[in-house]
Design a protein around this motif. Sequence first.
Motif, PDB file in Angstrom:
ATOM      1  N   LEU A   1      18.376  41.931 -31.893  1.00 50.83           N
ATOM      2  CA  LEU A   1      19.142  43.067 -32.419  1.00 50.83           C
ATOM      3  C   LEU A   1      19.824  43.823 -31.276  1.00 50.83           C
ATOM      4  N   ASP A   2      19.190  43.849 -30.118  1.00 51.12           N
ATOM      5  CA  ASP A   2      19.838  44.487 -28.959  1.00 51.12           C
ATOM      6  C   ASP A   2      21.134  43.742 -28.605  1.00 51.12           C
ATOM      7  N   TYR A   3      21.100  42.417 -28.718  1.00 51.75           N
ATOM      8  CA  TYR A   3      22.330  41.640 -28.479  1.00 51.75           C
ATOM      9  C   TYR A   3      23.429  42.049 -29.463  1.00 51.75           C
ATOM     10  N   TRP A   4      23.036  42.374 -30.685  1.00 52.56           N
ATOM     11  CA  TRP A   4      24.058  42.802 -31.653  1.00 52.56           C
ATOM     12  C   TRP A   4      24.804  44.027 -31.091  1.00 52.56           C
TER      13      TRP A   4
ATOM     14  N   TRP B   1      27.241  42.810 -28.572  1.00 56.11           N
ATOM     15  CA  TRP B   1      28.389  42.095 -29.167  1.00 56.11           C
ATOM     16  C   TRP B   1      29.413  43.063 -29.754  1.00 56.11           C
ATOM     17  N   LEU B   2      28.941  44.260 -30.129  1.00 60.00           N
ATOM     18  CA  LEU B   2      29.891  45.257 -30.653  1.00 60.00           C
ATOM     19  C   LEU B   2      30.955  45.605 -29.613  1.00 60.00           C
ATOM     20  N   LYS B   3      30.608  45.415 -28.353  1.00 58.89           N
ATOM     21  CA  LYS B   3      31.513  45.852 -27.268  1.00 58.89           C
ATOM     22  C   LYS B   3      32.246  44.702 -26.599  1.00 58.89           C
ATOM     23  N   VAL B   4      32.018  43.478 -27.042  1.00 58.14           N
ATOM     24  CA  VAL B   4      32.703  42.334 -26.412  1.00 58.14           C
ATOM     25  C   VAL B   4      34.176  42.339 -26.834  1.00 58.14           C
TER      26      VAL B   4
ATOM     27  N   ASP C   1      22.359  45.535 -20.633  1.00 56.90           N
ATOM     28  CA  ASP C   1      23.366  46.471 -21.139  1.00 56.90           C
ATOM     29  C   ASP C   1      24.533  46.523 -20.151  1.00 56.90           C
ATOM     30  N   HIS C   2      25.643  45.902 -20.545  1.00 58.42           N
ATOM     31  CA  HIS C   2      26.807  45.820 -19.651  1.00 58.42           C
ATOM     32  C   HIS C   2      27.801  46.961 -19.873  1.00 58.42           C
ATOM     33  N   ARG C   3      27.440  47.908 -20.753  1.00 56.19           N
ATOM     34  CA  ARG C   3      28.410  48.979 -21.031  1.00 56.19           C
ATOM     35  C   ARG C   3      28.516  49.921 -19.839  1.00 56.19           C
ATOM     36  N   HIS C   4      29.604  50.617 -19.775  1.00 52.77           N
ATOM     37  CA  HIS C   4      29.802  51.728 -18.835  1.00 52.77           C
ATOM     38  C   HIS C   4      29.720  51.310 -17.364  1.00 52.77           C
ATOM     39  N   THR C   5      30.056  50.074 -17.070  1.00 55.46           N
ATOM     40  CA  THR C   5      30.038  49.632 -15.670  1.00 55.46           C
ATOM     41  C   THR C   5      31.439  49.735 -15.070  1.00 55.46           C
TER      42      THR C   5
ATOM     43  N   GLU D   1      33.601  47.627 -15.793  1.00 58.95           N
ATOM     44  CA  GLU D   1      34.133  46.257 -15.886  1.00 58.95           C
ATOM     45  C   GLU D   1      34.083  45.774 -17.327  1.00 58.95           C
ATOM     46  N   GLU D   2      34.888  44.727 -17.606  1.00 57.67           N
ATOM     47  CA  GLU D   2      34.910  44.205 -18.970  1.00 57.67           C
ATOM     48  C   GLU D   2      33.557  43.563 -19.307  1.00 57.67           C
ATOM     49  N   ILE D   3      33.104  43.795 -20.551  1.00 64.49           N
ATOM     50  CA  ILE D   3      31.840  43.181 -21.000  1.00 64.49           C
ATOM     51  C   ILE D   3      32.036  41.658 -20.988  1.00 64.49           C
ATOM     52  N   PRO D   4      31.125  40.889 -20.360  1.00 66.92           N
ATOM     53  CA  PRO D   4      31.327  39.428 -20.301  1.00 66.92           C
ATOM     54  C   PRO D   4      31.255  38.758 -21.670  1.00 66.92           C
ATOM     55  N   GLN D   5      32.019  37.718 -21.835  1.00 72.51           N
ATOM     56  CA  GLN D   5      31.971  36.941 -23.077  1.00 72.51           C
ATOM     57  C   GLN D   5      30.624  36.201 -23.130  1.00 72.51           C
ATOM     58  N   PRO D   6      30.012  36.111 -24.306  1.00 71.93           N
ATOM     59  CA  PRO D   6      28.727  35.401 -24.420  1.00 71.93           C
ATOM     60  C   PRO D   6      28.855  33.930 -24.021  1.00 71.93           C
ATOM     61  N   VAL D   7      27.818  33.423 -23.362  1.00 68.39           N
ATOM     62  CA  VAL D   7      27.762  31.998 -22.992  1.00 68.39           C
ATOM     63  C   VAL D   7      26.381  31.453 -23.351  1.00 68.39           C
ATOM     64  N   GLY D   8      26.257  30.131 -23.342  1.00 65.82           N
ATOM     65  CA  GLY D   8      24.946  29.479 -23.499  1.00 65.82           C
ATOM     66  C   GLY D   8      24.253  29.828 -24.797  1.00 65.82           C
ATOM     67  N   VAL D   9      22.962  30.080 -24.709  1.00 68.53           N
ATOM     68  CA  VAL D   9      22.148  30.375 -25.896  1.00 68.53           C
ATOM     69  C   VAL D   9      22.695  31.585 -26.644  1.00 68.53           C
TER      70      VAL D   9
END
Length: 192
Positions: free
Chosen positions: A97-100, A103-106, A50-54, A56-64
């Motif tokens: 589903l957690d990834y979903w 992704w809402l915050k990317v 969970d990268h929210r509320h840090t 910093e900008e939420i990182p863009q998805p990479v790899g898998v």
Amino acid sequence: MTSRFLFLLGSARKDGNTELLARRAAEALPEEVEQQWIHLEEAALPRFVDHRHTGEEIPQPVGVEKELLNATLAATDVVLATPLYWYNVSGSTKVMLDYWAGWLKVPGLDFRARMNGKTLWTIMALGDEDFSTAEPALATLEMTGSYLGMRWGGVLNGYSSAPGQVLEDEAALRRAGTFLAPAHDRAAAPTA
Ligand SMILES: Cc1cc2nc3c(=O)[nH]c(=O)nc-3n(C[C@H](O)[C@H](O)[C@H](O)COP(=O)(O)O)c2cc1C
């Protein structure tokens, strides 16, 4: 627009009942409907962070994660094929589903708007003949889809325990033959 079905297999074993039932349902799709299949355990998504509320900008998805995201965005229809585990979806399905939520915050992704209007289907094997025991799972899936503005395609369930046993559930196999039928109608509908 050509329909494109993304089948996300969530069992913790290969060639299990959920996958068998999903393959039966998919066989009934017309040829022009595109299909993509991803076995979530094999895809081996890293654990969700969970990268929210840090601050910093939420990182863009990479790899898998990026591959799964692109497959999801490219689909008109998302089929979550998950066994019932402890009255809910399987672990790998839940992680996805957690990834979903992530992704809402990317930034720049516009995930919610792009999921809006896709159809969410569920195919589920379970070891209980009483399908009401799957209610927590169905609530999870219907409410998650609804949160993203997705249409609810419905659920196809099959009774089974050992691998292959779902092929003895004749009622489930019969339903599998028409379960994705509304998608046929869409594929056949003239485009404006
Ligand atoms: C971790 C785990 C939890 C399970 N929990 C349930 C459950 O809550 N209710 C149920 O009816 N079956 C439960 N089962 C049985 C599976 O749903 C059943 O064996 C199903 O056919 C497995 O599908 P698969 O072959 O696609 O893996 C559970 C199985 C496992 C491994």
